[in-house]
Design an enzyme around this catalytic site. Structure first.
Site, PDB file in Angstrom:
ATOM      1  CG  HIS A   1      -3.289   2.754 -11.398  1.00  0.00           C
ATOM      2  ND1 HIS A   1      -3.124   1.657 -12.235  1.00  0.00           N
ATOM      3  CD2 HIS A   1      -2.896   2.330 -10.161  1.00  0.00           C
ATOM      4  CE1 HIS A   1      -2.666   0.635 -11.545  1.00  0.00           C
ATOM      5  NE2 HIS A   1      -2.513   1.019 -10.276  1.00  0.00           N
TER       6      HIS A   1
ATOM      7  CG  ASP B   1      -2.980  -4.438  -4.215  1.00  0.00           C
ATOM      8  OD1 ASP B   1      -3.664  -3.397  -4.163  1.00  0.00           O
ATOM      9  OD2 ASP B   1      -1.983  -4.567  -4.951  1.00  0.00           O
TER      10      ASP B   1
ATOM     11  CG  ASP C   1      -4.037   0.114  -6.492  1.00  0.00           C
ATOM     12  OD1 ASP C   1      -3.379  -0.606  -5.719  1.00  0.00           O
ATOM     13  OD2 ASP C   1      -3.796   0.194  -7.711  1.00  0.00           O
TER      14      ASP C   1
ATOM     15  CD  GLU D   1       0.207   0.822  -8.024  1.00  0.00           C
ATOM     16  OE1 GLU D   1       0.306   0.189  -9.091  1.00  0.00           O
ATOM     17  OE2 GLU D   1      -0.856   0.906  -7.377  1.00  0.00           O
TER      18      GLU D   1
END
Length: 396
Positions: A363, A285, A223, A258
């Site tokens: 993340h 993505d 990501d 983000e």
């Protein structure tokens, strides 16, 4: 200024004995840590207007925004009002029709045969390790966008010297540290351009550590290092060819996805302001994670997209990909295609798997290349190449 803050942080951590680097990667930005952020000048006390659905907005501080990220709640930062998000998407600005069948096999099969997964692994490994984090507000995030720009420029200069394409590579500056990067590929002969409506292919170059955004390690391999690598490989292959495109084909690497689609909103607003025509766009993505013991698919979004364009994407996936495509539902504001769709441009979105099977590592400091399937990512390079060439040659 950022260098001095980083030095102060290292001095403070070493002096106080608060944590090691490995612990700081996962330290939450709440309580004492948030206070330390403010002392070091890293925290942003200003509130932002955050939208979590059409017509649903709330002013939030930075910690509240990161609560959304940790809770896997998609959102759009609408503070700057670059695009109107208080209603459903406006009527399409482009009256476009898309081919009902693939027609460019003679150009695409040779390109697909040249996809280089070793090169992709090398690219993504460097991209995800040379920058401690690609968070859009910090120096290493800026360094990451500079690195993408410089790599894209190397390819452009080589292609321009060959004389078949005319390629430009530009930094799109933002109010924050990190730039977006816009690459535009045109036929070198001006009389070969029969349609100025661009085909846009995009990914986002930033990353985030949901617990520690400013200095926590955030490789962002999936990501969205995977999407960045996917479109860069397609860009490289297109420039290595003599494909007779007659439309502009653009590759966009967005900053600050983000943060709530901030970079793509700025780019789209500029395209609207300058009346830059766009016939279609595709965002990729997360293309690198293959869930274990699950059917391998190319995910194609069914929401917040142009249905006719997504139908065309299904056509090219069926023609050129070695695995089947599958419908996936992305949700409100889940990636940068939403900015284009909201502004009235035909937009589409491709994703690695059904959302409930996507990478569990994003993340965090664990989103690294050890969890990436480059053979799976290769299918998305095929998809991106087919999208760009089929539409880059077709006449509107």
């Amino acid at each position: 200024m950022r260098s001095s803050k980083a030095s102060l942080l290292l001095l403070s951590a070493a002096t106080l004995g608060l944590w090691s680097v490995s612990v700081s990667d996962a330290l939450p930005i709440t309580g004492g840590f948030s206070s330390l952020q403010k002392i070091l000048g890293l925290s942003d006390d200003s509130k932002r207007l955050i939208s979590t659905a059409h017509g649903v907005t709330q002013w939030m501080d930075e910690n509240q925004v990161f609560d959304l990220i940790r809770g896997k709640t998609s959102f759009v930062d609408v503070t700057d009002r670059d695009i109107a998000w208080d209603s459903t998407p406006i009527k399409s600005l482009v009256a476009a029709s898309f081919p009902s069948a693939a027609t460019q096999q003679d150009h695409l099969h040779p390109l697909i045969s040249e996809i280089d997964t070793d090169r992709m692994k090398e690219f993504l490994t460097e991209f995800s390790t040379r920058h401690h984090t690609r968070y859009y507000k910090v120096q290493s995030g800026k360094d990451a966008s500079d690195w993408i720009h410089d790599r894209a420029l190397e390819q452009a200069l080589e292609a321009n010297a060959k004389g078949h394409f005319k390629v430009t590579v530009d930094k799109f500056a933002h109010p924050w540290a990190q730039s977006s990067v816009i690459v535009r590929v045109l036929p070198a002969a001006s009389d070969s351009l029969v349609d100025d409506h661009a085909v846009v292919i995009s990914a986002h170059l930033d990353s985030v550590n949901q617990w520690n955004p400013y200095w926590g390690r955030s490789p962002g391999a999936d990501d969205d290092g995977s999407g960045t690598t996917t479109i860069f490989e397609a860009y490289r292959l297109l420039l290595s060819s003599t494909t007779p495109i007659n439309r502009p084909v653009e590759f966009h690497f967005y900053s600050a996805e983000e943060g709530g689609l901030l970079g793509s909103q700025k780019v789209v607003a500029q395209y609207v302001k300058e009346r830059t025509p766009v016939v279609a766009m595709l965002q990729v993505d997360m293309t690198g994670y293959q869930p274990p013991n699950k059917k391998e698919v190319v995910g194609i979004a069914t929401d917040n997209i142009d249905k006719q364009l997504s139908g065309f994407l299904q056509v090219v996936a069926s023609e050129y990909c070695a695995v089947p495509w599958a419908d996936v539902k992305c949700g409100y504001g889940c990636s940068d295609h939403a900015s284009w769709n909201q502004a009235g441009f035909p937009a589409s979105f491709a994703f690695e798997a059904p959302f409930d099977q996507s990478s569990p590592y994003i993340h965090t400091a664990s989103d690294d290349v050890s969890h990436i399937s480059f053979s799976h990512m290769k299918e998305f390079v095929k998809l991106v190449l087919a999208f760009g060439v089929e539409l880059g040659i077709a006449k509107r």
